[in-house]
Motif scaffolding. Structure first.
Motif, PDB file in Angstrom:
ATOM      1  N   PHE A 459       0.813  -1.217   0.000  1.00 40.32           N
ATOM      2  CA  PHE A 459       0.000   0.000   0.000  1.00 40.32           C
ATOM      3  C   PHE A 459       0.852   1.275   0.000  1.00 40.32           C
ATOM      4  O   PHE A 459       0.355   2.345  -0.343  1.00 40.32           O
ATOM      5  N   TRP A 463      -0.592   3.394  -4.171  1.00 35.15           N
ATOM      6  CA  TRP A 463      -1.335   4.633  -4.405  1.00 35.15           C
ATOM      7  C   TRP A 463      -0.725   5.470  -5.532  1.00 35.15           C
ATOM      8  O   TRP A 463      -1.372   6.354  -6.094  1.00 35.15           O
ATOM      9  N   ARG A 464       0.518   5.151  -5.899  1.00 35.79           N
ATOM     10  CA  ARG A 464       1.182   5.892  -6.972  1.00 35.79           C
ATOM     11  C   ARG A 464       0.828   5.351  -8.368  1.00 35.79           C
ATOM     12  O   ARG A 464       1.218   5.956  -9.369  1.00 35.79           O
ATOM     13  N   THR A 470      -7.351   3.292  -9.409  1.00 34.75           N
ATOM     14  CA  THR A 470      -6.482   3.080  -8.254  1.00 34.75           C
ATOM     15  C   THR A 470      -7.164   3.434  -6.934  1.00 34.75           C
ATOM     16  O   THR A 470      -7.192   2.630  -5.991  1.00 34.75           O
ATOM     17  N   ALA A 471      -7.730   4.631  -6.843  1.00 29.49           N
ATOM     18  CA  ALA A 471      -8.340   5.059  -5.576  1.00 29.49           C
ATOM     19  C   ALA A 471      -9.507   4.168  -5.197  1.00 29.49           C
ATOM     20  O   ALA A 471      -9.652   3.762  -4.032  1.00 29.49           O
ATOM     21  N   LEU A 474      -8.210   0.712  -3.984  1.00 30.12           N
ATOM     22  CA  LEU A 474      -7.619   0.759  -2.645  1.00 30.12           C
ATOM     23  C   LEU A 474      -8.690   0.951  -1.577  1.00 30.12           C
ATOM     24  O   LEU A 474      -8.609   0.374  -0.488  1.00 30.12           O
ATOM     25  N   ALA A 493      -3.918   4.744   1.761  1.00 27.77           N
ATOM     26  CA  ALA A 493      -3.402   4.772   0.398  1.00 27.77           C
ATOM     27  C   ALA A 493      -4.460   5.303  -0.574  1.00 27.77           C
ATOM     28  O   ALA A 493      -4.141   6.044  -1.508  1.00 27.77           O
ATOM     29  N   ALA A 494      -5.709   4.955  -0.316  1.00 27.13           N
ATOM     30  CA  ALA A 494      -6.796   5.441  -1.172  1.00 27.13           C
ATOM     31  C   ALA A 494      -6.905   6.958  -1.076  1.00 27.13           C
ATOM     32  O   ALA A 494      -7.111   7.654  -2.086  1.00 27.13           O
ATOM     33  N   LYS A 496      -4.490   9.036  -0.307  1.00 31.02           N
ATOM     34  CA  LYS A 496      -3.330   9.589  -1.019  1.00 31.02           C
ATOM     35  C   LYS A 496      -3.549   9.577  -2.528  1.00 31.02           C
ATOM     36  O   LYS A 496      -3.211  10.530  -3.229  1.00 31.02           O
ATOM     37  N   ALA A 497      -4.152   8.475  -3.026  1.00 31.36           N
ATOM     38  CA  ALA A 497      -4.392   8.377  -4.458  1.00 31.36           C
ATOM     39  C   ALA A 497      -5.376   9.427  -4.935  1.00 31.36           C
ATOM     40  O   ALA A 497      -5.175  10.038  -5.996  1.00 31.36           O
TER      41      ALA A 497
END
Length: 505
Positions: A459, A463-464, A470-471, A474, A493-494, A496-497
Motif C-alpha cells: 500500500f 497509491w502511486r 487506483t483510488a 484501494l 493509500a486510497a 493519497k491516491a
C-alpha cells in the motif's frame, strides 16, 4: 465503478431448427395445422370465422378428440388458432378476405350469439399462405407463425372468466364489459410479470431448469420483498393469484411454452379456494408445478425484446467485432461469457483473432479491466496461435502484464520480467475487473489479500499507480481486507491516491 448491466442474464437457446421442430409439435399448433389441411370450400363457418356447431363433431373426430362438449371446445380452439396464424383464410360472400383480427367478434374478442340459430356459411374457407410455410418454409418462418399463435394463446389466457355470457349482454345487444371487473392491460402485465420471473428463475446463474412451485411463483408477484411473515390478507391474494395462474397455465401449455402440473383439484374440495395455501408439511407439488420449455424461453424472450427489455442470448455477439464481444460479455456469468467467446471464435476463425482481441482490450474506461479479463480468457481458448500476437504487446503498458501472465501459464520461454510499475498496475487492474464483475465476496477477499501479500509494503507503493481505478480499488481493499492494519493502510493509500489525482470524490 459501475457500468450499465444487462437486465437479465444471457439465455442459451436451442437452435432455430430445434425450436421449429418443437413449435410444430406443440399440440395446439399441430391441431390447427391438421384442421387447416382438412378444411375446404365446403367448410361452414359463422359470421366471425368460427366453425359452426354442425362442423365441430367432424373436426373433433379428425383430431382424435372425444365427441363431447370438451372435444368440440378443443376443436374450436384449434380452428381459431388456424385463423389467427394465417393457416386458413376466410373470404366473405363479397369475395374479400376476412381480417383474422376481426374473427370471432369485434375488437374485444367476443362474438355475439346468433339469436336466429342460422348456421348458413358466411364465407369461403381457403388455405392460408402460412400453411405451406409450416412444411416448406425455413425454421424462422415456422417460428414466426408460432409466435403469432403464442400471441393468440396469450390473449385467451388473459381473457376474463364468466359463468354466463348472456347476463353481460344488454337489451341493445352490446356487451357490458364493466360488469366483468376486467382490465386487459392489468391482466397482461400480471402474466408478463409472472413469466418474466419464471424466465429469470430458469436462466439465472445456478438455475437448473427444475419446475417451480406455483405458490412460490404467485408469491413472487404478491409478497413484498421486505415482508417477513405474510399477513392473512397477503396470503389470500397469493391464493387468488394461484388460481388465476392455474387457469392461465392450462391455456398456455398446449401452445408449448410451459410444462404444467395443475393444482390438485382435491385440494379445492379439502380446503376451498380461499384457503389454497400450502403448509410446511404439505406436498408442494399438489399446488401446481410449472417449467418453461426451451420453446417457452424463446417465446418469452421474443416478447421481452418487443417490449424493449434487454434480454441477451448466447450467440448474439458471434458475428460482431472483438470490441462488441468483450464489451458485451463484460457482466456475463463466467460460463456464459466462455460460451459466447467460443462461438465468436468459431465464427471468426483463429487467424488474426488474438490481435483483434488484444486491440479491443485496451482502454481506460470503467469496463477496460473487465475487457482485459475476458480477453485473457479468450486467448486461452485461441491456444498456441495467439502467442505471436501476445508477444507483440509485451511492451504495452496496459497489456504487457496480461501478456506475461498468459505466456507464463503456457510455460513459454524468453518472457522478460515485468517492471515493478507493471506488477502494481496489473494488480490494480485485476482487482478493478473483479470489483466490476461483482463476483463471490469470499473469492474477492482472497484475491485482495493474496495480491497485497505478495509485495511487502504494497500500500506504500500502490497509491502511486497511474490507473484510473487506483483510488476505488484501494478503498475497496480497505473494506475487504481481514487484517485491520492492512485495511487501515489501504484506506490511507486510497486517500493519497485521490489527493494525488486532485479529486476528493
Amino acid at each position: 465503478m459501475s457500468a450499465e448491466r444487462p437486465t437479465l442474464p444471457p439465455v442459451r437457446l436451442h437452435t432455430e431448427a430445434e425450436l421449429a421442430r418443437d413449435a410444430l409439435a406443440a399440440p395446439l399448433l399441430a391441431r390447427a395445422a391438421r384442421l387447416a389441411r382438412w378444411a375446404g370450400p365446403d367448410t361452414r363457418v359463422g359470421a366471425g370465422g368460427e366453425l359452426v356447431d354442425a362442423q365441430l363433431p367432424a373436426a373433433a373426430e379428425l383430431l382424435g378428440l372425444t365427441p363431447d362438449e370438451d372435444g368440440a371446445a378443443e376443436a374450436s380452439e384449434a380452428w381459431r388458432l388456424a385463423v389467427d396464424t394465417g393457416l386458413v383464410d376466410i373470404e366473405d360472400p363479397a369475395g374479400e378476405a376476412g381480417d383474422p383480427d376481426d374473427a370471432f367478434g369485434a375488437e374485444d374478442g367476443f362474438a355475439e350469439d346468433d339469436e336466429t340459430g342460422d348456421e348458413e356459411p358466411s364465407g369461403t374457407v381457403t388455405p392460408g399462405e402460412n400453411l405451406a410455410l409450416l412444411t416448406g418454409g425455413s425454421p424462422a418462418d415456422v417460428l414466426a407463425i408460432w409466435l403469432d399463435g403464442l400471441e393468440a394463446a396469450y390473449a385467451d389466457a388473459t381473457a376474463p372468466a364468466f359463468d354466463d355470457f348472456a347476463d353481460l349482454i344488454g337489451e341493445d345487444g352490446s356487451v357490458d364489459f364493466d360488469a366483468l371487473d376486467w382490465d386487459p392491460e392489468t391482466e397482461t402485465e400480471f402474466l408478463d410479470g409472472v413469466l418474466g420471473n419464471l424466465y429469470l428463475l430458469t436462466v439465472g446463474e445456478g438455475a437448473d431448469g427444475a419446475p417451480v412451485p406455483l405458490p412460490a411463483l404467485a408469491a413472487s408477484m404478491i409478497v413484498p420483498d421486505d415482508m417477513g411473515e405474510p399477513t392473512d390478507d397477503v396470503l389470500e391474494q397469493v391464493s387468488d393469484a394461484m388460481m388465476r395462474l392455474d387457469d392461465q397455465f392450462r391455456v398456455l401449455e398446449p401452445i408449448g411454452i410451459v410444462e404444467y402440473q395443475p393444482v390438485d383439484e382435491a385440494l379445492l374440495v379439502e380446503e376451498g379456494e380461499d384457503a389454497l395455501s400450502p403448509g410446511d408439511e404439505e406436498d408442494v407439488t399438489r399446488y401446481g408445478m410449472v417449467r418453461l420449455t426451451p420453446l417457452g424461453l424463446y417465446g418469452i424472450r421474443a416478447r421481452m425484446l418487443d417490449a424493449g427489455v434487454d434480454a441477451p442470448a448466447i450467440g448474439d455477439l458471434a458475428d460482431k467485432g472483438a470490441d462488441a464481444l468483450l464489451g458485451g460479455v463484460a457482466h456475463y456469468p463466467e460460463a456464459a461469457a466462455r460460451a459466447e467467446i467460443q462461438l465468436w471464435l468459431t465464427r471468426r476463425g483463429q487467424d488474426g483473432a488474438a490481435a483483434e482481441l488484444l486491440d479491443a482490450a485496451r482502454g481506460t474506461d470503467e469496463l477496460g479491466p473487465l475487457r482485459r479479463l475476458h480477453c485473457q480468457q479468450a486467448l486461452a481458448l485461441v491456444g498456441a496461435e495467439a502467442e505471436p500476437a501476445v508477444r507483440a504487446v509485451l511492451g504495452d503498458p496496459e497489456l504487457g502484464g496480461l501478456a506475461r501472465v498468459w505466456l507464463a501459464e503456457r510455460g513459454a520461454e524468453g518472457v522478460p520480467a515485468p517492471s515493478e510499475e507493471m506488477i502494481f498496475w496489473l494488480a490494480i487492474d485485476t482487482i478493478a475487473a473483479q470489483l466490476e464483475a461483482a463476483g463471490d465476496l469470499e473469492e474477492l477477499q482472497g484475491l485482495v489479500e493474496g495480491l497485497s501479500g505478495q509485495h511487502s509494503g504494497f500500500f506504500e507503493e500502490a497509491w502511486r499507480v497511474d490507473h484510473p481505478a487506483t483510488a476505488d480499488v484501494l478503498e475497496a481493499m480497505g473494506r475487504l481486507h481481514s487484517d485491520k492494519k492492512q485495511a487501515k493502510d489501504a484506506r490511507k493509500a486510497a486517500f493519497k491516491a485521490r489527493s494525488r489525482g486532485g479529486s476528493a470524490d
